[in-house]
Design a protein around this motif. Structure first.
Motif, mmCIF file in Angstrom:
data_model
loop_
_atom_site.group_PDB
_atom_site.id
_atom_site.type_symbol
_atom_site.label_atom_id
_atom_site.label_comp_id
_atom_site.label_asym_id
_atom_site.label_seq_id
_atom_site.Cartn_x
_atom_site.Cartn_y
_atom_site.Cartn_z
ATOM 1 N N GLN A 104 0.659 4.817 -4.723
ATOM 2 C CA GLN A 104 0.015 4.099 -3.622
ATOM 3 C C GLN A 104 -0.183 5.026 -2.414
ATOM 4 O OE1 GLN A 104 -1.342 1.679 -5.304
ATOM 5 N NE2 GLN A 104 -0.963 0.163 -3.711
ATOM 6 N N ASN A 122 -6.416 -0.924 -2.576
ATOM 7 C CA ASN A 122 -6.716 -0.784 -4.006
ATOM 8 C C ASN A 122 -8.203 -0.903 -4.318
ATOM 9 O OD1 ASN A 122 -3.913 -0.570 -4.462
ATOM 10 N ND2 ASN A 122 -3.768 -2.802 -4.336
ATOM 11 N N SER A 142 0.831 -1.218 0.000
ATOM 12 C CA SER A 142 0.000 0.000 0.000
ATOM 13 C C SER A 142 0.858 1.258 0.000
ATOM 14 C CB SER A 142 -0.882 0.040 1.252
ATOM 15 O OG SER A 142 -1.705 -1.081 1.334
#
Ligand code: ASP
Length: 439
Positions: A17, A265, A11
Motif C-alpha cells: 500500500q 486503490n 492506504s
C-alpha cells in the motif's frame, strides 16, 4: 499549486500500500505535504495499529507484561520497512515507547505513536522532511484544540519547508504532553495543514472512490457523488454517512479550500469534490441518501394547543431538563411530535413523560418507537418540482408506510420517518427512483 495529501490507515497498512501511495505522491509534484494515518487493517479480520496500541497500553497501565504486544506492533512496522527495502531502524523509538509506557505516559501518547512511527517511515521513503505533530499542533490545557495558535506555529514552521510529512491524529499541550483528536482524527490534521499552508486543494485518500450516493451495505454498487457542497455533506454525515471526520471540514472551509476524496486503490478515479458552492448541475435531482435507525417519536396532543403560548417551549424544556437533544419536531394544529434517539431516551423516559404531563397537561401522550429517519439531500431539489411526490410514490410502491415528514425551508433536504423494519427497503426505493432509473 500546493496540495496537502492525507492517507488513511488502509492506504498505509502494508509495504504494498505504501508503494501505491509513493506512486501517487510522485505522480504530481504539487503534492507537497503528506499526512499519514497509522497502519490500518490489511484484511478484514486484521487489527488496526491504533487499536493494538490502546490494548498494549492498557496492559502496561495494569502493570502486566506488555512486551509481546509491543513486539507485535513493532513487527507491523518492520514488515513495512522490509517491504520498502529501507535502511531504517525503529529500535531506539521502540525503546523510548517501552519506557514511556512503563512510566504511564497516557493513553493519548500511546495511540499517537501509530501515526508518529508511520510518519517517520513515510518521510524516509519519500525523502521528505519529518515534522513531529507535537511541535506544530497545539491543544489547550483543558484538552480542546487551539486552532489559532496551531495555525500560527504551523504556518511559520512550514513557510520555508517545501516538502514534509506531518503525522496525523495528534498534537501536544504547551507542557509537551501528547493529546489526540477523537478517532479518525488524521482527517483533521490534514485540514489544519491545508489551511496553514493555504493549499489549493486538500486531497483525502481512502479506500473508496469518493462519497457514495447511498450506503453500499444497503444499495448494491451505488454511484459516486462527483461534487457535493459542505452543507449537503453535513446533512448526510449527520445522518450516518461516514466519509470524513466532522471536524475536518471547518479549517479548510473557512480558508476556502476544497477537499477531494480519492481512492488509493483506484487513483485514476476522480473521486468526490467537496466544495463551498458550485454551479455544476448535479446528474440527479438528489445528491445523496443517508439514514439512521432507532428513534422514538413522542406524540403530544392537546385541544387548542395552537393558542397556548409557550406550549412548545414547555415541552422542549422537559427534554432539556434531562439532557436529551431532539432531532425533529413536526407538528399539527393540536399535536406536536418530538423525535429523539431511542437509546438516549429509554432510561429517562418516565421522568420526561411525567415532566411533560406536569408542564402542559396534554390530552394524550403517546410513544412510537423503532423509527428510522432517512435524509434525502440535494441542492438540485430546490430547482425541481415534484421531488417529494416522487419519493412518496416510490415508497408507496415499495409498500413502505411513511410515519413522518420534515422538509427544511432551504429545500435542500427532506427527512422521512419510517419503521426500522422498512429502512433498507425505503432507501433502495428512493435510490431506484432518482438514480437507478436514470442511468
Ligand atoms: N489512527 C487513528 C484511528 O484509528 C486516527 C486516524 O486514522 O485518523 O482512529
Amino acid at each position: 499549486m500546493k496540495k496537502v495529501v492525507k492517507f488513511g490507515g488502509s492506504s498505509l497498512a502494508s509495504a504494498e500500500q505504501f508503494k501505491k501511495v509513493g506512486d501517487i505522491i510522485r505522480a504530481d509534484e504539487s503534492r507537497c505535504y503528506v499526512v499519514p494515518s497509522a497502519p490500518g487493517k490489511r484484511f478484514s479480520s486484521d487489527t488496526k495499529v491504533t487499536d493494538m496500541l490502546y490494548t498494549c497500553y492498557a496492559a502496561a497501565e495494569q502493570g502486566d507484561d506488555f512486551s509481546d504486544k509491543l513486539e507485535a506492533i513493532k513487527a507491523r512496522y518492520q514488515e513495512i520497512i522490509d517491504g520498502l527495502e529501507l535502511n531504517l531502524s525503529l529500535d531506539d523509538e521502540f525503546e523510548t515507547i517501552r519506557k514511556n509506557f512503563e512510566a504511564r505516559s497516557g493513553k493519548d501518547y500511546a495511540a499517537s505513536r501509530g501515526e508518529y512511527l508511520n510518519g517517520i517511515i513515510m518521510a524516509e521513503y519519500l525523502g521528505y522532511e519529518f515534522i513531529d505533530a507535537a511541535d506544530v499542533i497545539r491543544f489547550n490545557g483543558d484538552g480542546s484544540f487551539n486552532a489559532e495558535l496551531t495555525n500560527t506555529i504551523m504556518s511559520t514552521r512550514l513557510s520555508n519547508v517545501e516538502r514534509a510529512v506531518i503525522p496525523g491524529f495528534f498534537g501536544a499541550k504547551s507542557d509537551g504532553s501528547i493529546k489526540t483528536f477523537s478517532r479518525g482524527g488524521s482527517d483533521i490534521t490534514g485540514s489544519i495543514v491545508a489551511k496553514a499552508v493555504l493549499a489549493n486543494l486538500y486531497e483525502n485518500w481512502t479506500d473508496v472512490s469518493g462519497v457514495l450516493v447511498a450506503d453500499p451495505r444497503i444499495v448494491k454498487n451505488p454511484e459516486v457523488i462527483s461534487t457535493i457542497t459542505y452543507k449537503e455533506l453535513r446533512e448526510l454525515s449527520y445522518m450516518g454517512a461516514s466519509v470524513l471526520h466532522e471536524d475536518a471540514i471547518f479549517p479548510v472551509r473557512k480558508a476556502g479550500i476544497p477537499i477531494n476524496i480519492r481512492n488509493t486503490n483506484a487513483p485514476e478515479d476522480p473521486g468526490t469534490m467537496i466544495v463551498e458552492r458550485t454551479c455544476q448541475i448535479p446528474p440527479y435531482i438528489i445528491t445523496g441518501i443517508a439514514g439512521k435507525k432507532d428513534f422514538v417519536a413522542v406524540n403530544i396532543e392537546k385541544d387548542m394547543m395552537n393558542s397556548e403560548i409557550g406550549f412548545g417551549r414547555k415541552v422542549l424544556a422537559a427534554f432539556e431538563k434531562y439532557g436529551i437533544s431532539f432531532e425533529h419536531m413536526p407538528s399539527g394544529v393540536d399535536t406536536m411530535t418530538v423525535v429523539i434517539h431511542q437509546a438516549e431516551f429509554v432510561e429517562k423516559e418516565q421522568k420526561v413523560l411525567t415532566e411533560i404531563t406536569h408542564l402542559v397537561q396534554p390530552d394524550s401522550l403517546e410513544l412510537e418507537s423503532d423509527l428510522a429517519l432517512i435524509a434525502v439531500v440535494g441542492r438540485g431539489m430546490r430547482e425541481s418540482r415534484g421531488t417529494a411526490g416522487r419519493i412518496f410514490a416510490a415508497l408507496a410502491h415499495a409498500k413502505v408506510n411513511v410515519k413522518m415528514v420534515d422538509q427544511g425551508s432551504t429545500e435542500m433536504n427532506i427527512i422521512i420517518g419510517v419503521k426500522n423494519r422498512d429502512f433498507e427497503t425505503a432507501i433502495r426505493a428512493i435510490y431506484d427512483i432518482f438514480v437507478e432509473s436514470q442511468l
